[in-house]
Design an enzyme around this catalytic site. Sequence first.
Site, PDB file in Angstrom:
ATOM      1  N   HIS A  16       0.841  -1.213   0.000  1.00 41.28           N
ATOM      2  CA  HIS A  16       0.000   0.000   0.000  1.00 41.28           C
ATOM      3  C   HIS A  16       0.873   1.260   0.000  1.00 41.28           C
ATOM      4  O   HIS A  16       0.585   2.229  -0.710  1.00 41.28           O
ATOM      5  CB  HIS A  16      -0.875   0.067   1.261  1.00 41.28           C
ATOM      6  CG  HIS A  16      -1.900  -1.021   1.380  1.00 41.28           C
ATOM      7  ND1 HIS A  16      -1.973  -1.840   2.480  1.00 41.28           N
ATOM      8  CD2 HIS A  16      -2.898  -1.400   0.552  1.00 41.28           C
ATOM      9  CE1 HIS A  16      -2.995  -2.682   2.328  1.00 41.28           C
ATOM     10  NE2 HIS A  16      -3.564  -2.443   1.169  1.00 41.28           N
ATOM     11  N   LYS A  40     -14.884  -8.589   3.774  1.00 43.45           N
ATOM     12  CA  LYS A  40     -13.812  -9.043   4.674  1.00 43.45           C
ATOM     13  C   LYS A  40     -14.187  -8.772   6.124  1.00 43.45           C
ATOM     14  O   LYS A  40     -14.851  -7.783   6.424  1.00 43.45           O
ATOM     15  CB  LYS A  40     -12.506  -8.295   4.354  1.00 43.45           C
ATOM     16  CG  LYS A  40     -11.956  -8.558   2.969  1.00 43.45           C
ATOM     17  CD  LYS A  40     -10.685  -7.736   2.785  1.00 43.45           C
ATOM     18  CE  LYS A  40     -10.126  -7.806   1.377  1.00 43.45           C
ATOM     19  NZ  LYS A  40      -9.130  -6.732   1.136  1.00 43.45           N
ATOM     20  N   ARG A  89      -1.841  -5.606  -8.276  1.00 40.34           N
ATOM     21  CA  ARG A  89      -0.730  -6.544  -8.071  1.00 40.34           C
ATOM     22  C   ARG A  89      -0.843  -7.635  -9.142  1.00 40.34           C
ATOM     23  O   ARG A  89      -0.859  -7.350 -10.312  1.00 40.34           O
ATOM     24  CB  ARG A  89      -0.783  -7.160  -6.673  1.00 40.34           C
ATOM     25  CG  ARG A  89      -0.549  -6.158  -5.565  1.00 40.34           C
ATOM     26  CD  ARG A  89      -0.938  -6.747  -4.255  1.00 40.34           C
ATOM     27  NE  ARG A  89      -2.325  -7.188  -4.336  1.00 40.34           N
ATOM     28  CZ  ARG A  89      -3.006  -7.753  -3.334  1.00 40.34           C
ATOM     29  NH1 ARG A  89      -2.415  -7.970  -2.199  1.00 40.34           N
ATOM     30  NH2 ARG A  89      -4.262  -8.100  -3.476  1.00 40.34           N
ATOM     31  N   SER A 127      -2.573  -7.719   2.880  1.00 36.16           N
ATOM     32  CA  SER A 127      -2.857  -7.638   4.321  1.00 36.16           C
ATOM     33  C   SER A 127      -3.091  -9.044   4.875  1.00 36.16           C
ATOM     34  O   SER A 127      -2.645  -9.356   5.981  1.00 36.16           O
ATOM     35  CB  SER A 127      -4.094  -6.776   4.561  1.00 36.16           C
ATOM     36  OG  SER A 127      -3.870  -5.479   4.092  1.00 36.16           O
TER      37      SER A 127
HETATM   38  O1  PNS Z   1      -8.465  -2.616   0.468  1.00 37.17           O
HETATM   39  P1  PNS Z   1      -9.694  -3.285  -0.082  1.00 37.17           P
HETATM   40  O2  PNS Z   1     -10.301  -4.221   0.938  1.00 37.17           O
HETATM   41  O3  PNS Z   1      -9.455  -3.964  -1.408  1.00 37.17           O
HETATM   42  O4  PNS Z   1     -10.743  -2.082  -0.344  1.00 37.17           O
HETATM   43  C1  PNS Z   1     -12.024  -2.346  -0.851  1.00 37.17           C
HETATM   44  C2  PNS Z   1     -12.931  -1.134  -0.665  1.00 37.17           C
HETATM   45  C3  PNS Z   1     -12.949  -0.719   0.794  1.00 37.17           C
HETATM   46  C4  PNS Z   1     -12.431   0.004  -1.544  1.00 37.17           C
HETATM   47  C5  PNS Z   1     -14.360  -1.576  -1.129  1.00 37.17           C
HETATM   48  O5  PNS Z   1     -14.782  -2.691  -0.379  1.00 37.17           O
HETATM   49  C6  PNS Z   1     -15.394  -0.461  -1.000  1.00 37.17           C
HETATM   50  O6  PNS Z   1     -15.460   0.394  -1.858  1.00 37.17           O
HETATM   51  N1  PNS Z   1     -16.139  -0.509   0.117  1.00 37.17           N
HETATM   52  C7  PNS Z   1     -17.199   0.423   0.388  1.00 37.17           C
HETATM   53  C8  PNS Z   1     -18.529  -0.137  -0.088  1.00 37.17           C
HETATM   54  C9  PNS Z   1     -18.726   0.098  -1.564  1.00 37.17           C
HETATM   55  O7  PNS Z   1     -18.658   1.203  -2.065  1.00 37.17           O
HETATM   56  N2  PNS Z   1     -18.976  -0.996  -2.280  1.00 37.17           N
HETATM   57  C10 PNS Z   1     -19.276  -0.963  -3.678  1.00 37.17           C
HETATM   58  C11 PNS Z   1     -18.246  -1.710  -4.440  1.00 37.17           C
HETATM   59  S1  PNS Z   1     -18.881  -2.070  -6.055  1.00 37.17           S
END
Ligand code: PNS
Length: 158
Positions: A16, A40, A89, A127
Site C-alpha cells: 500500500h 472481509k 498486483r 494484508s
Molecule cells: O483494500 P480493499 O479491501 O481492497 O478495499 C475495498 C474497498 C474498501 C475500496 C471496497 O470494499 C469499498 O469500496 N467498500 C465500500 C462499499 C462500496 O462502495 N462498495 C461498492 C463496491 S462495487
Amino acid sequence: MKAIYPGSFDPITYGHIDIVKRASKIFDSVTIVLMNNPRKNPLFSIDERFKMIKESTKEFKNVNVKVHTGLLVQYVKTSSVKIVIRGLRALEDFEYEFEMALTNRQMCPELEMVYLMTDLKYLFVSSSMVKEIAQFGGELNKWAPPIVEKELRKKFQR
Ligand code: PNS
C-alpha cells in the site's frame, strides 16, 4: 490535481505504501480513505487501522487520511475529488477491480479510476498474507512497517 486512495488497510502494508508514494508524486494531494470492505472481516478496528496508516505515511507531506463509512460513490459524490486510485498486483486483482470500477461508475459517472502498479517486490504482499505470517510468529520487516509489526504482535501475542 487531487486524488483519493480508498481501501480497508487491515493492516497497511509496504505494498500500500508503495502505491501511496507513487500517487503522491503524481498528484498534488492524496487522501487515503479508510473504509470497510463488506467482503472481509477485519482484524483491526477503524481506530487501530487509522493510527497505523497515519504513522506509516507521515513522511509524505501531501498525503492525509480520512475515515468513511458507506459506499465509495457516496464519498466521491460529496467531495470535489473525483479521481480514485487503486493498486494492482497480480492478475487475481483484475477481476475484482474491474467489477468494482464498472459498478461504481454506473452509480457515479463522474468518478474516474486510476490504477497504479506496485513494485515487483510487493507483487504478492497483501494484508491477509501479513496477518497470516504474524499469526505464526514469522518475520514481517520486509512486508509491513514497524508500527504494523508491533500491533500485529500485540494481537497475536507473538
Ligand atoms: O483494500 P480493499 O479491501 O481492497 O478495499 C475495498 C474497498 C474498501 C475500496 C471496497 O470494499 C469499498 O469500496 N467498500 C465500500 C462499499 C462500496 O462502495 N462498495 C461498492 C463496491 S462495487
